[in-house]
Design a protein around this motif. Structure first.
Motif, mmCIF file in Angstrom:
data_model
loop_
_atom_site.group_PDB
_atom_site.id
_atom_site.type_symbol
_atom_site.label_atom_id
_atom_site.label_comp_id
_atom_site.label_asym_id
_atom_site.label_seq_id
_atom_site.Cartn_x
_atom_site.Cartn_y
_atom_site.Cartn_z
ATOM 1 N N TYR A 42 0.853 -1.181 0.000
ATOM 2 C CA TYR A 42 0.000 0.000 0.000
ATOM 3 C C TYR A 42 0.888 1.229 0.000
ATOM 4 N N SER A 43 0.289 2.369 -0.190
ATOM 5 C CA SER A 43 1.043 3.615 -0.204
ATOM 6 C C SER A 43 0.486 4.527 0.881
ATOM 7 N N GLN A 44 1.365 5.000 1.751
ATOM 8 C CA GLN A 44 0.977 5.929 2.809
ATOM 9 C C GLN A 44 1.773 7.204 2.624
ATOM 10 N N MET A 45 1.085 8.301 2.388
ATOM 11 C CA MET A 45 1.719 9.594 2.110
ATOM 12 C C MET A 45 2.754 9.453 0.995
ATOM 13 N N ALA A 89 1.082 1.252 12.697
ATOM 14 C CA ALA A 89 0.133 0.899 11.631
ATOM 15 C C ALA A 89 -0.554 -0.423 11.932
ATOM 16 N N TRP A 98 -10.709 0.419 10.383
ATOM 17 C CA TRP A 98 -9.895 -0.298 9.426
ATOM 18 C C TRP A 98 -10.394 -1.727 9.236
ATOM 19 N N GLY A 166 -10.947 1.571 6.137
ATOM 20 C CA GLY A 166 -10.607 2.988 6.223
ATOM 21 C C GLY A 166 -11.885 3.805 6.192
ATOM 22 N N TRP A 170 -10.588 8.313 7.535
ATOM 23 C CA TRP A 170 -9.679 7.522 6.713
ATOM 24 C C TRP A 170 -10.249 7.168 5.338
ATOM 25 N N THR A 173 -8.414 9.225 0.609
ATOM 26 C CA THR A 173 -7.312 8.389 0.118
ATOM 27 C C THR A 173 -6.034 9.192 -0.166
ATOM 28 N N ILE A 175 -4.015 10.294 2.177
ATOM 29 C CA ILE A 175 -2.975 9.878 3.121
ATOM 30 C C ILE A 175 -2.626 8.414 2.906
ATOM 31 N N VAL A 176 -3.646 7.550 2.937
ATOM 32 C CA VAL A 176 -3.454 6.128 2.643
ATOM 33 C C VAL A 176 -4.185 5.857 1.334
#
Length: 190
Positions: A42-45, A89, A98, A166, A170, A173, A175-176
């Motif tokens: 996944y991609s966070q920031m 996390a 989550w 999320g 959350w 999208t 941020i995550v």
């Protein structure tokens, strides 16, 4: 006459053993949960992150390499076995926003169709359930036999928002990221 009869008997025995070997070709009916791996990316920031799940079960598992279209699989991922790459996390993922581990301890995948694509490549279609929400997914995979058993390796992706992973703040999208990439290496046992 005796030599001819002996040759015929040896040939018949060899053919019989060859047919027996084909008849007992491995049909995989369970998995080695210790050797099997489920990972996610996944991609966070805008930073790529990787995680994994340590516990995988297969209440239903049947794969015959000679008849892959008849395969059936139900995989259960124990969500509490998650490692999101760093402690904060991992702790966050347990929360209701989550994965909601208290209400939904498992993610499940149940196959509906397996297709042979040639050259030990296949594609499985089925239903993925996370947090009580079921969506269809398709995953290409390869299959090979080695000393561990039958190894099924592949990958697919989905949108976390499709499963309410999320919620609240959350859902954003930025941020995550919404895209989750799943990789798997499942070791089947006869």
């Amino acid at each position: 006459m005796k030599v001819s009869f002996l040759r015929s008997a040896v040939l018949a025995a060899a053919l019989g053993l060859g047919a027996l070997g084909q008849a007992t070709a491995a049909t995989y009916t369970s998995i080695d949960g210790q050797s099997s791996k489920i990972g996610f990316g996944y991609s966070q920031m805008n930073v790529k992150m990787d995680g994994s799940f340590a516990e995988l079960k297969a209440p239903t598992f049947s794969f015959d390499p000679a008849n892959p279209e008849a395969a059936q699989v139900t995989l259960e991922v124990v969500l509490a076995s998650v490692d999101a790459g760093y402690d904060e996390a991992t702790e966050e993922l347990a929360k209701d926003e989550w994965l909601a581990l208290g209400a939904h301890p498992l993610a499940t995948f149940t196959s509906t169709k397996v297709e042979a694509l040639g050259d030990n490549r296949f594609q499985v279609t089925g239903n993925l359930t996370i947090k009580g929400i079921t969506q269809p997914v398709t995953a290409p995979f390869t299959f090979k036999e080695d000393d561990k058993g039958g190894v099924f390796e592949g990958a697919f992706s989905f949108k976390r928002s499709d499963f309410n992973v999320g919620e609240g703040q959350w859902k954003d999208t930025s941020i995550v990221a919404d895209d989750i990439q799943i990789t798997f290496s499942v070791v089947g046992q006869p």
